[in-house]
Design an enzyme around this catalytic site. Structure first.
Site, PDB file in Angstrom:
ATOM      1  N   LYS A  43      42.820  14.863  19.342  1.00 59.56           N
ATOM      2  CA  LYS A  43      43.049  16.127  18.719  1.00 59.56           C
ATOM      3  C   LYS A  43      44.119  16.965  19.820  1.00 59.56           C
ATOM      4  O   LYS A  43      44.698  17.700  19.114  1.00 59.56           O
ATOM      5  CB  LYS A  43      41.679  17.026  19.326  1.00 59.56           C
ATOM      6  CG  LYS A  43      40.406  16.771  18.065  1.00 59.56           C
ATOM      7  CD  LYS A  43      39.280  17.689  18.389  1.00 59.56           C
ATOM      8  CE  LYS A  43      38.454  16.995  19.619  1.00 59.56           C
ATOM      9  NZ  LYS A  43      37.222  17.416  19.968  1.00 59.56           N
ATOM     10  N   ARG A  95      35.629   3.378  19.412  1.00 54.63           N
ATOM     11  CA  ARG A  95      36.136   4.367  18.544  1.00 54.63           C
ATOM     12  C   ARG A  95      37.028   3.609  17.491  1.00 54.63           C
ATOM     13  O   ARG A  95      37.407   2.512  17.537  1.00 54.63           O
ATOM     14  CB  ARG A  95      37.243   4.945  19.469  1.00 54.63           C
ATOM     15  CG  ARG A  95      37.077   5.757  20.616  1.00 54.63           C
ATOM     16  CD  ARG A  95      38.296   6.177  21.198  1.00 54.63           C
ATOM     17  NE  ARG A  95      38.761   7.348  20.873  1.00 54.63           N
ATOM     18  CZ  ARG A  95      38.272   8.577  21.084  1.00 54.63           C
ATOM     19  NH1 ARG A  95      37.343   8.653  21.833  1.00 54.63           N
ATOM     20  NH2 ARG A  95      38.753   9.674  20.445  1.00 54.63           N
ATOM     21  N   GLU A 141      33.536  18.735  20.643  1.00 52.09           N
ATOM     22  CA  GLU A 141      33.953  19.654  21.449  1.00 52.09           C
ATOM     23  C   GLU A 141      34.801  20.439  20.535  1.00 52.09           C
ATOM     24  O   GLU A 141      35.521  20.043  19.815  1.00 52.09           O
ATOM     25  CB  GLU A 141      34.866  19.193  22.518  1.00 52.09           C
ATOM     26  CG  GLU A 141      35.212  20.168  23.521  1.00 52.09           C
ATOM     27  CD  GLU A 141      36.227  19.405  24.766  1.00 52.09           C
ATOM     28  OE1 GLU A 141      36.561  20.525  25.210  1.00 52.09           O
ATOM     29  OE2 GLU A 141      36.134  18.444  24.860  1.00 52.09           O
TER      30      GLU A 141
HETATM   31  P1  ATP Z   1      39.677  13.630  20.752  1.00 53.47           P
HETATM   32  O1  ATP Z   1      40.138  12.669  21.785  1.00 53.47           O
HETATM   33  O2  ATP Z   1      40.148  13.321  19.355  1.00 53.47           O
HETATM   34  O3  ATP Z   1      39.618  15.088  21.361  1.00 53.47           O
HETATM   35  P2  ATP Z   1      36.891  13.563  21.335  1.00 53.47           P
HETATM   36  O4  ATP Z   1      36.246  12.044  21.630  1.00 53.47           O
HETATM   37  O5  ATP Z   1      37.265  14.434  22.576  1.00 53.47           O
HETATM   38  O6  ATP Z   1      38.295  13.065  20.494  1.00 53.47           O
HETATM   39  P3  ATP Z   1      34.747  15.054  20.760  1.00 53.47           P
HETATM   40  O7  ATP Z   1      35.143  16.249  19.823  1.00 53.47           O
HETATM   41  O8  ATP Z   1      34.361  15.206  22.073  1.00 53.47           O
HETATM   42  O9  ATP Z   1      36.123  14.369  20.233  1.00 53.47           O
HETATM   43  O10 ATP Z   1      33.871  13.928  19.954  1.00 53.47           O
HETATM   44  C1  ATP Z   1      32.736  14.324  19.238  1.00 53.47           C
HETATM   45  C2  ATP Z   1      32.225  12.757  18.697  1.00 53.47           C
HETATM   46  O11 ATP Z   1      32.903  12.257  18.153  1.00 53.47           O
HETATM   47  C3  ATP Z   1      31.875  12.130  20.023  1.00 53.47           C
HETATM   48  O12 ATP Z   1      30.722  11.626  19.969  1.00 53.47           O
HETATM   49  C4  ATP Z   1      32.938  11.131  20.198  1.00 53.47           C
HETATM   50  O13 ATP Z   1      32.640   9.989  20.435  1.00 53.47           O
HETATM   51  C5  ATP Z   1      33.205  10.862  18.589  1.00 53.47           C
HETATM   52  N1  ATP Z   1      34.510  10.424  18.344  1.00 53.47           N
HETATM   53  C6  ATP Z   1      35.716  11.113  18.370  1.00 53.47           C
HETATM   54  N2  ATP Z   1      36.700  10.272  18.126  1.00 53.47           N
HETATM   55  C7  ATP Z   1      36.395   9.077  17.530  1.00 53.47           C
HETATM   56  C8  ATP Z   1      36.794   7.875  17.009  1.00 53.47           C
HETATM   57  N3  ATP Z   1      38.320   7.932  17.096  1.00 53.47           N
HETATM   58  N4  ATP Z   1      36.093   7.104  16.794  1.00 53.47           N
HETATM   59  C9  ATP Z   1      34.648   7.269  16.528  1.00 53.47           C
HETATM   60  N5  ATP Z   1      34.202   8.323  17.117  1.00 53.47           N
HETATM   61  C10 ATP Z   1      34.984   9.482  17.733  1.00 53.47           C
HETATM   62 MG    MG Z   2      37.554  15.382  23.989  1.00 55.13          MG
END
Ligand code: ATP
Ligand code: MG
Length: 750
Positions: free
Chosen positions: A268, A258, A31
Site C-alpha cells: 500500500k 503472501r 489496516e
Molecule cells: P501492505 O504491505 O500492502 O500494506 P499489509 O499486510 O500491511 O499489506 P494489511 O492491511 O495489514 O496489509 O493486511 C490485511 C490482511 O491482508 C492481512 O491479514 C494481510 O496478511 C493480508 N495481506 C496483505 N497483503 C497480502 C498479500 N500480498 N497476499 C496475501 N495476503 C495479504
Molecule cells: Mg501494513
C-alpha cells in the site's frame, strides 16, 4: 468442492472434528491506510472462503491502531472490495479502536502480574540492549520498577503527560530468547495524534502484537490467519493470551505465504506513492493492482476469485506470473460476453459495385457458442471501415488479410477484393476502393473464392465514435521497485475508434469482446452518451511477459495455437484429457497445462520425467520454459539430456541440495555437454550451504567490512537489505541457501 484441501482447511476440519470450537470464526483485519489490492483479495478469499465452507462467519475488522496514516475513505474502499468479491461480513464492521479500553485493561492486568513494565530507554538503547541472533540481550534497568510505579507511569502515559518516545510499555518475557521478537516486545507507545474514530481520547496506542491477539480473542475468533512475515510473532501472540489466562476456546495463529505477482507492486505504501505523485490517475486507475482498479478496468469478481483459487494456499513465498491472472479473466469472459465488431484504427473502404442500398445482416452475439441466444443486426452499405492493420500494400510472407491481390472476408458479410488504393499527398493510404462478390455472403457463400481470414468492419454511417483506452503493464521490470520502473507507455488512448451501433446501450456494467482485439468494458465513470469510453480489460491471447524481456535471448515457446480470427483452436479430446489431468490432479496452472497438453513432445517428455521424480509443478515449469526453448531449434532426439536428467536436477532443487540459481547454470551445462546433473554438481562442488556455522561468520565479515552501510540500514535505509544478502551470497559463490541467508541477514542487521 472437489479440489484437495489446503493446509488451513485441514486444520479447520481437524479442529471441528475434535470439538475444539463450536463455530469457525475468521476475520479479515486490514489496516485502513490505503486501498486494498489483489493480495488482500487473496486474504479475503481465504478468510471468507473458509468461513463459508464450514458454516462459520468472518468478521471485517479495521486494524486502526496507527492514528497517523488512517482514513475513512480507505475504510469505505475495503468494505467495497469485500462486497464486490461477493462476501458478507458478520454483523457490523469492527474496529480495533472499539477495543481500546479492553486492551488497556489487559495491559494493566499484565503490569499487576509483573509481566509488563514501563521502559524509559531511548530508541537506540532499546535496539542495542536487544542483542543479536548470536548474542543474548540485556534487560533495561527500568524493568525493576515496582508495580505501583509502573501503574502510575502507564496512567500518566495514557493521559498524555509525557512526550512521544519518552516511555513505552513492554512485556517482561525473556531478553535472551532465541526468537528476537520475544525479547520484551513493545506493547504500547505514546502518540499525540488525532485518531479518526477515537478522537483525542488516547495518547497511547497499542502495538500490533498486543492489539491483534486480544482483538481476535474478544471477537471469539477461532483461526487467526495471517501472512508468513508474522511467523515469529506467533510466540508473542500465544504468550499474551496464555499469560493473561484467557481460557479456551481461544484463537490460534496460522501463517500462509503472501501473494506476489511479477510486474506488479503490492504494498500500500508503494501504491500510495504512485497515487500521490500522480503517476496514475487515482486509486482506481485501471493499471493498478487495486481492487478498485480491477473493478474499473472490467475484471470480474469471479475471475479474481478463480485466480486466488488456482494459486492455492502456500507455505513458502513465491511469485506468480501476471499471465496467470490474465488467463483467469480471459477464461471467465470467454464464455460469458457477447462478441461485437469495433475498428480501432479506421480505414475507409468503398465498395464500388455495391448498390443494394442499406442492408441489415443478422449476426449472433455468441458465434462461438451457438445454442446461446442473442443476436443483433449489422447495418451494411457501400461505405464501411476496416482496421488499418488489416490492409497491407506490401504484405510480408504469411499475411492473410487484405492486400492489393488477396481477397478477404468481411466477417458475417461478403468477400471483398481491392481495386484501387487512394493515398494522400504524404503517400499514406486513406481509402480503398473495393469490389464485393454478391454471392459470397457468409453462410450462403456460392462464390467458390478462397480467403485466408475474416476481418472485422463497421458500416460508415451507423458506426459510433468511441474512445478506447488500451492498458499495458504499469512496470517494465519483472520485479519492480517503484516509480523508477514505470512503463511510460502503459496507457494509450485512441480517440476515434468506431463501433457498430448495437453496442451503444445505456446499460452500465457491460463487457464485450471486440472481435480480434480483446475484451472491453464501458468505463463506469467516464462513459458518456456523447462519447462512450471503453477500457481494454485484456487481450485475446497471452501478451507474453516474456516477449518484453530484453534480457531473455530466445523467447519462450508459444504453445502451438493456430490463430483463426484471434480464436484459439479448441483442443482435441486427448489434449483435453491431458489438460484436465494436469490442472486437476497435478495442480499445474492453466497456462502451463495448456502449453504441455497441446504439444506432444513436451507432454511425453514431462510424463517421463515425472515417473522418475514426482514434482509436477517444478518439472512442468522447467519443461515449458527451458526445455521447450531447446526444442524450438532441435528435434527431441538431438537433445543431449533426457527426462531422467531433468528429474534428477529438480530433485536436487526440491531437496535443497542446490539453489534454483545454481540449477539454472547446471541446466545450461547439461544442454551443452550432456553430462548428468548429479555429476556436474559433484564435480564442481555446487552443493548449497545452509549450515549456520559457515554462513554466520561470513555475515559478520560482510557487516564488518560495510559498517557504514550497516549504520545506514539501521537508520532506516531498508533498501540496503538486498545489498547485504547479495554480498553474502557472493561470498558463498552463489551456494548459500538464499532462504537461510535472508533470515540470518535480517536477524543480524536488527
Ligand atoms: P501492505 O504491505 O500492502 O500494506 P499489509 O499486510 O500491511 O499489506 P494489511 O492491511 O495489514 O496489509 O493486511 C490485511 C490482511 O491482508 C492481512 O491479514 C494481510 O496478511 C493480508 N495481506 C496483505 N497483503 C497480502 C498479500 N500480498 N497476499 C496475501 N495476503 C495479504
Ligand atoms: Mg501494513
Amino acid at each position: 468442492m472437489n479440489k484437495s484441501k489446503d493446509f488451513l482447511r485441514r486444520v479447520v476440519e481437524k479442529d471441528l472434528k475434535t470439538d475444539k470450537y463450536q463455530e469457525i470464526i475468521t476475520r479479515f483485519p486490514p489496516e485502513p491506510n490505503g486501498f486494498p489490492h489483489i493480495g488482500h483479495a487473496k486474504s479475503i478469499s481465504i478468510n471468507f472462503g473458509i468461513a463459508r465452507d464450514y458454516n462459520g462467519v468472518c468478521n471485517l475488522r479495521m486494524d486502526d491502531t496507527n492514528p497517523t496514516t488512517e482514513d475513512t475513505q480507505y475504510v469505505e474502499a475495503l468494505k467495497d472490495a469485500v462486497e464486490w468479491l461477493g462476501f458478507e461480513w458478520n454483523g457490523e464492521v469492527r474496529h480495533t479502536s472499539d477495543y481500546f479500553y479492553q486492551i488497556y485493561e489487559y495491559a494493566i492486568k499484565l503490569i499487576k502480574m509483573d509481566k509488563a513494565y514501563v521502559d524509559s530507554l531511548g530508541e537506540d538503547e532499546i535496539r542495542e540492549y536487544r542483542g543479536s541472533v548470536t548474542s543474548s540481550g540485556k534487560r533495561s534497568q527500568y524493568a525493576n520498577r515496582s508495580i505501583e510505579e509502573n501503574l502510575e507511569l502507564f496512567k500518566k502515559m495514557k493521559n498524555g503527560e509525557f512526550k512521544e518516545g519518552e516511555h513505552i510499555l513492554r512485556a517482561k518475557i525473556d531478553m535472551s530468547s532465541p526468537n528476537m521478537k520475544m525479547r520484551d516486545p513493545l506493547l504500547y507507545r505514546i502518540r499525540h495524534a488525532h485518531h479518526f474514530r477515537a478522537g483525542d481520547e488516547w495518547a497511547i496506542y497499542p502495538m500490533y502484537d498486543f492489539a491483534h491477539c486480544l482483538s481476535d480473542y474478544i471477537e471469539g475468533v477461532s483461526h487467526s490467519i495471517c501472512t508468513l512475515e508474522f511467523e515469529n510473532n506467533r510466540d508473542i501472540y500465544n504468550w499474551v493470551l496464555d499469560t493473561l489466562e484467557l481460557t479456551p476456546p481461544r484463537p490460534y495463529q496460522y501463517e500462509f505465504a503472501r501473494l506476489n505477482i511479477n510486474y506488479t507492486v503490492m504494498s500500500k505504501r508503494k501504491l500510495l506513492e504512485l497515487v500521490e505523485k500522480k503517476v496514475v490517475n487515482g486509486w482506481d486507475d485501471p493499471r493498478l493492482p487495486t481492487i478498485a482498479g480491477y473493478k474499473r478496468r472490467g475484471y470480474t469478481p469471479e475471475s479474481i476469485l478463480n485466480f486466488c483459487d488456482s494459486i492455492g494456499v502456500a507455505k513458502a513465498n513465491s511469485t506468480v506470473d501476471v499471465a496467470q491472472l490474465e488467463f483467469a479473466i480471459r477464461d471467465d469472459l470467454n464464455s460469458k460476453v457477447p462478441r461485437v465488431m469495433a475498428v480501432l484504427n479506421p480505414l475507409k473502404v468503398t465498395i464500388i459495385n455495391y448498390d443494394d442500398g442499406n442492408q441489415e445482416i443478422e449476426a449472433s452475439y455468441y458465434p462461438h457458442d451457438v445454442p446461446k441466444e442473442g443476436s443483433r443486426k449489422l447495418p451494411f452499405s457501400k461505405e464501411i471501415y476496416i482496421d488499418r492493420d488489416d490492409f497491407n500494400e506490401t504484405p510480408p510472407k504469411g499475411y492473410f488479410r487484405l492486400t492489393p491481390t488477396q481477397p478477404v472476408r468481411l466477417k458475417y458479410a461478403y468477400i471483398i477484393v481491392c481495386k484501387e488504393i487512394i493515398k494522400d499527398e504524404n503517400g499514406e493510404v486513406i481509402e480503398i476502393k473495393a469490389e464485393y462478390y454478391s454471392n459470397s455472403k457468409s453462410g450462403e457463400d456460392k462464390s467458390g473464392i478462397k480467403v485466408k481470414s475474416a476481418i472485422q468492419w463497421v458500416e460508415a454511417k451507423s458506426a459510433k465514435e468511441i474512445e478506447v483506452r488500451l492498458y499495458d503493464r504499469l512496470f517494465t521490470n519483472e520485479a519492480p521497485q517503484g516509480i523508477e520502473d514505470i512503463n511510460p507507455n502503459s496507457l494509450k488512448i485512441i480517440k476515434n475508434a468506431l463501433i457498430e451501433p448495437a453496442v451503444i446501450t445505456d446499460k452500465p456494467d457491460e463487457r464485450f469482446q471486440f472481435e480480434r482485439e480483446g475484451y472491453f468494458y464501458a468505463d463506469p465513470i467516464d462513459y458518456k452518451d456523447k462519447k462512450p469510453v471503453f477500457n481494454k480489460i485484456v487481450g485475446l491471447k497471452e501478451s507474453s511477459s516474456k516477449k518484453k524481456k530484453a534480457s531473455q535471448p530466445t523467447p519462450k515457446v508459444e504453445p502451438k495455437k493456430v490463430q483463426i480470427d484471434g480464436e484459439v483452436t479448441p483442443m482435441n479430446e486427448a489434449q483435453k484429457e491431458l489438460f484436465e489431468r494436469y490442472t486437476k490432479e497435478l495442480k499445474l496452472n492453466s497456462e502451463v497445462a495448456n502449453t504441455l497438453a497441446r504439444d506432444e513432445n513436451l507432454s511425453s517428455f514431462f510424463d517421463k520425467a515425472l515417473k522418475e521424480f514426482n514434482s509436477p509443478i517444478n518439472i512442468a515449469n522447467i519443461i515449458t520454459n527451458d526445455v521447450a526453448r531447446e526444442l524450438k531449434s532441435k528435434e527431441i532426439n538431438e537433445l543431449k539430456f533426457n527426462p531422467k536428467d531433468i528429474a534428477q536436477l529438480i530433485k536436487m532443487v526440491d531437496e535443497e541440495i542446490i539453489s534454483t540459481k545454481i540449477a539454472k547454470s547446471v541446466y545450461e551445462e547439461m544442454v551443452k555437454s550432456g553430462v548428468n546433473p548429479v555429476e556436474i554438481v559433484e564435480s564442481k562442488d555446487l552443493k548449497q550451504i545452509s549450515n549456520l556455522d559457515i554462513i554466520l561468520p561470513i555475515i559478520d565479515e560482510v557487516m564488518a567490512k560495510n559498517q557504514d552501510n550497516v549504520d545506514k540500514y539501521r537508520d532506516g535505509n531498508k533498501k540496503l537489505f538486498g545489498f547485504f544478502v547479495g554480498q553474502v551470497l557472493k561470498a558463498t559463490r552463489g551456494k548459500g541457501n538464499p532462504k537461510v541467508v535472508n533470515e540470518l541477514v535480517e536477524k543480524s542487521l536488527k
